[in-house]
Design an enzyme around this catalytic site. Structure first.
Site, PDB file in Angstrom:
ATOM      1  CG  HIS A  79      -0.504   0.358   2.476  1.00  0.00           C
ATOM      2  ND1 HIS A  79       0.149  -0.532   3.285  1.00  0.00           N
ATOM      3  CD2 HIS A  79      -0.530   1.530   3.149  1.00  0.00           C
ATOM      4  CE1 HIS A  79       0.498   0.086   4.401  1.00  0.00           C
ATOM      5  NE2 HIS A  79       0.112   1.328   4.349  1.00  0.00           N
ATOM      6  CE  LYS A 109       1.700   5.020   3.161  1.00  0.00           C
ATOM      7  NZ  LYS A 109       0.674   5.403   4.116  1.00  0.00           N
ATOM      8  CD  GLU A 147       4.132   2.102  11.873  1.00  0.00           C
ATOM      9  OE1 GLU A 147       2.987   2.230  11.454  1.00  0.00           O
ATOM     10  OE2 GLU A 147       4.704   1.013  11.991  1.00  0.00           O
ATOM     11  CG  ASP A 163       4.607  -5.283   9.621  1.00  0.00           C
ATOM     12  OD1 ASP A 163       3.723  -5.643   8.819  1.00  0.00           O
ATOM     13  OD2 ASP A 163       4.430  -4.380  10.468  1.00  0.00           O
ATOM     14  CG  HIS A 188       5.234  -0.976   3.557  1.00  0.00           C
ATOM     15  ND1 HIS A 188       4.380  -1.509   2.626  1.00  0.00           N
ATOM     16  CD2 HIS A 188       4.662  -1.216   4.753  1.00  0.00           C
ATOM     17  CE1 HIS A 188       3.333  -2.030   3.243  1.00  0.00           C
ATOM     18  NE2 HIS A 188       3.482  -1.880   4.537  1.00  0.00           N
ATOM     19  CE  LYS A 240       4.255  -1.874  13.993  1.00  0.00           C
ATOM     20  NZ  LYS A 240       3.495  -1.202  12.943  1.00  0.00           N
TER      21      LYS A 240
END
Ligand code: BG6
Length: 484
Positions: free
Chosen positions: A181, A185, A219, A238, A243, A329
């Protein structure tokens, strides 16, 4: 309602089989996204059959969808719009088997009274993907269909090769859309526009002018209810193999011969082929303190919730230019930036103490948020007597264009592209397999995780990784506020 320009949507109505329809991604992005596409007239007709492990009926599924729209849609839903969308939803529990699914798909297709296409969206964990693919085959739903697969595409080279070959037993490669995804963007696509639509920047887009590049996606989010998935996956699989490497390819690729899927994939794959294998000594793996105490996490977990690494592209354009990637994270801020640091001038005639170079090199920075921003920083003279220099910047903000409302959310854009059969922004089997191949040294001998405090920027070792350079984030000077 948004005015949809001709030709952006698919030609035929679509039957969407959404597997994992009650999961986190479906509720946050896919159901609100499908609603927007159907409701705004992007698709000439759309019926959605939800599937998941949950044994529920269609009314219960509609309630899930309604709640998802209320909670996660960025647009308001009127009662009439909801009624139309609710009527397009159906539900088949996975336990019901292929015959029941087939009957539901036939019902949905009949409702269109004409030609239509099928889109299977697999929003399921990696180990569940192949059984679902087989079930679609048994339900005879392969013809006239496309399938969107969610990452991770395998967990290493061997598993991704095996996944691809099993997938190819059922679907042709042209039917398979591996979604990333980040490529949906707007600002990611804007990298291509910025690089290849302007004569100004492309000539300096190489090792002669660029000192290093950072792709930094910290993040603040924790894991929510995803601990089970994340324990098996970790930050590298991940975020990086998917990405961050995809963004890196847009940054680093040669100009494609055209903006078509094959030329673009070919240039991206060349970048991946030129990447040197990732050495464990160039990687910092981190885990935030408290992670091991979370529900669903092993008390001895070695899963990384943070990763920073140096990556090299050994070709004519980029030899010797380090690309630093970082994500994790529960870090200090949520940001998605690409920062390009330019080389410093060969000599300086400015007197000692004038401030030249004191605030780092000139930078070009892209913010990959939906409300995209871009900035070019440089040294300029501070007004007044003598010659004192300060860092200044030119900034562009999508806010100022008044076009922010036209931005399609990344998943919406990519679902629409898949419905149209446009593979430009999707990844290929070859590209993914090469990325697992360059990752092998790291996957085989990962350095131990180092702890970091939630709210920090990762373990201390990140500074040695980039020394004598420095991380751009946290920014010394914040973005200018476009509302002022
Ligand atoms: C997902 C990852 O693919 O991307 C998540 O699985 C991550 O862990 C998310 O939080 C980030 O995406 P975005 O669009 O919110 O930046």
């Amino acid at each position: 309602m948004v005015k949809v320009p001709a030709g952006v949507g698919p030609r035929y109505p679509q039957v969407v089989i959404l597997v994992g329809a009650t999961g986190d991604l479906a509720r946050r992005k896919l159901l609100p996204g499908l609603f927007h596409l159907a409701n705004s007239g992007f698709i000439p007709g759309c019926r959605i059959i939800g599937m998941s492990l949950d044994d529920m009926d269609v009314e219960a599924f509609r309630a899930v969808a309604r709640q998802a729209l209320d909670e996660f849609s960025t647009r308001k839903t009127t009662d009439d719009e909801w009624r139309a969308f609710a009527a397009s939803l159906d539900y088949v529990p996975l336990s019901a088997g292929p015959e029941v699914l087939k009957a539901a798909a036939e019902r949905a297709e009949r409702s269109f009274n004409g030609e239509c296409r099928r889109l299977h969206y697999l929003s399921v964990p990696p180990n569940a993907a192949l059984p679902v693919v087989r079930m679609l085959g048994e339900a005879n739903l392969i013809e006239r269909s496309r399938i969107i697969m969610e990452k991770p595409f395998g967990i290493d080279l061997a598993s991704s090769v095996s996944l691809n070959s099993k997938l190819h037993e059922v679907f042709d490669e042209e039917q398979i859309f591996r979604i990333d995804h980040f490529l949906g963007k707007e600002p990611a696509q804007n990298i291509l526009a910025f690089r290849f639509a302007n004569g100004l920047f492309e000539p300096i887009w190489n090792r002669n002018f660029i000192d290093h590049v950072q792709i930094d996606v910290p993040e603040t989010l924790g894991l929510g209810k995803r601990a089970g998935f994340y324990e098996q996956t970790g930050a590298f699989r991940d975020m990086v193999v998917t990405h961050l490497f995809q963004i890196l390819a847009f940054m680093a690729m040669e100009p494609p011969t055209s903006l078509e899927p094959i030329p673009i994939s070919e240039e991206k794959n060349k970048v991946f082929r030129s990447m040197l294998p990732i050495q464990p000594s160039d990687v910092v793996r981190g885990q935030y303190t408290g992670y091991r105490a979370e529900e669903g996490v092993s008390p001895e977990s070695e899963t990384e919730t943070f990763i920073a690494l140096k990556c090299s592209i050994d070709n004519w354009r980029w030899a010797g230019v380090p690309f630093y990637l970082r994500t994790g994270k529960r870090l200090g801020e949520g940001q998605r930036i690409i920062s390009i640091a330019f080389r410093e001038p060969p000599k300086s005639m400015f007197p000692a103490g004038s401030g030249v170079g004191a605030q780092g090199p000139d930078h070009l920075t892209f913010d990959l948020a939906d409300a995209a921003k871009m900035s070019l920083s440089f040294y300029g003279k501070r007004p007044g007597p003598g010659m004192r220099l300060d860092k200044a910047s030119m900034q562009f903000s999508m806010h100022e264009t008044g076009l922010l409302g036209d931005v399609l959310e990344a998943y919406e854009r990519l679902i629409l592209d898949a419905m149209r059969g446009d593979r430009t922004l999707f990844t290929t089997a070859e590209g993914i397999e090469r990325l697992w191949q360059v990752s092998t040294p790291l996957l085989e001998a990962p350095p131990p995780v180092r702890f970091y405090a939630p709210g920090s920027w990762g373990p201390n070792a990140i500074h040695q990784l980039v020394a004598p350079r420095a991380w751009r984030l946290p920014f010394e000077r914040a973005w200018r506020d476009p509302n002022r």
